[in-house]
Enzyme design. Sequence first.
Site, short mmCIF file in Angstrom:
data_model
loop_
_atom_site.label_atom_id
_atom_site.label_comp_id
_atom_site.label_asym_id
_atom_site.label_seq_id
_atom_site.Cartn_x
_atom_site.Cartn_y
_atom_site.Cartn_z
N PRO A 35 59.32 87.75 46.26
CA PRO A 35 59.99 86.71 45.49
C PRO A 35 61.50 86.54 45.73
O PRO A 35 62.31 86.78 44.84
CB PRO A 35 59.69 87.11 44.04
CG PRO A 35 59.61 88.60 44.11
CD PRO A 35 58.99 88.92 45.43
N CYS A 36 61.84 86.08 46.91
CA CYS A 36 63.26 85.86 47.21
C CYS A 36 63.85 84.74 46.35
O CYS A 36 65.07 84.65 46.20
CB CYS A 36 63.46 85.60 48.70
SG CYS A 36 62.46 84.26 49.37
#
Length: 162
Positions: free
Chosen positions: A126-127
């Site tokens: 989850p950047c």
Amino acid sequence: MNSLHKLEYKSPIGVIEIIGTGGAISSIMFSERDVVWDCVQDESPTILKDCLQQLDQYFKGERHEFTLPYNFEGTDFQKKVWYALTKVPCAETVSYKDIADSIGNEKAVRAVGTANGKNKLSIVIPCHRIIGSNGKLTGYAGGLWRKEWLLQHELTYYKDMS
């Protein structure tokens, strides 16, 4: 050597290309197309079908964690950053500095940002949950509008998770 396969998923924020082998997912990236070209086939590897299903569940608000085998392909530093990203809870954000601190390299804020931008496993790694120290949205390979949408989506569906 396992050959690469591709499936595409039409999400609410555009087509997502899923690439992998029969053993692991190697890439989940946004496409700038609106039309799916690579649909599920009988011979599509189960892992790719599972990824597509888990992404669909995520977008429907039914899943906040992913249980997929995937490959990190990058430097040791990038892998440390990407692993740290997986520890950021759904519906929460942290800064690039927080990630640098978490990997024991507090001066590597810019390098963390660069590694974040090279993440090929969008949403699953989850950047989009990483923001500037000032609380503002910064950089996202899929476009800031998608980052904002994903964060709002998670707040809508997952903010009250225990």
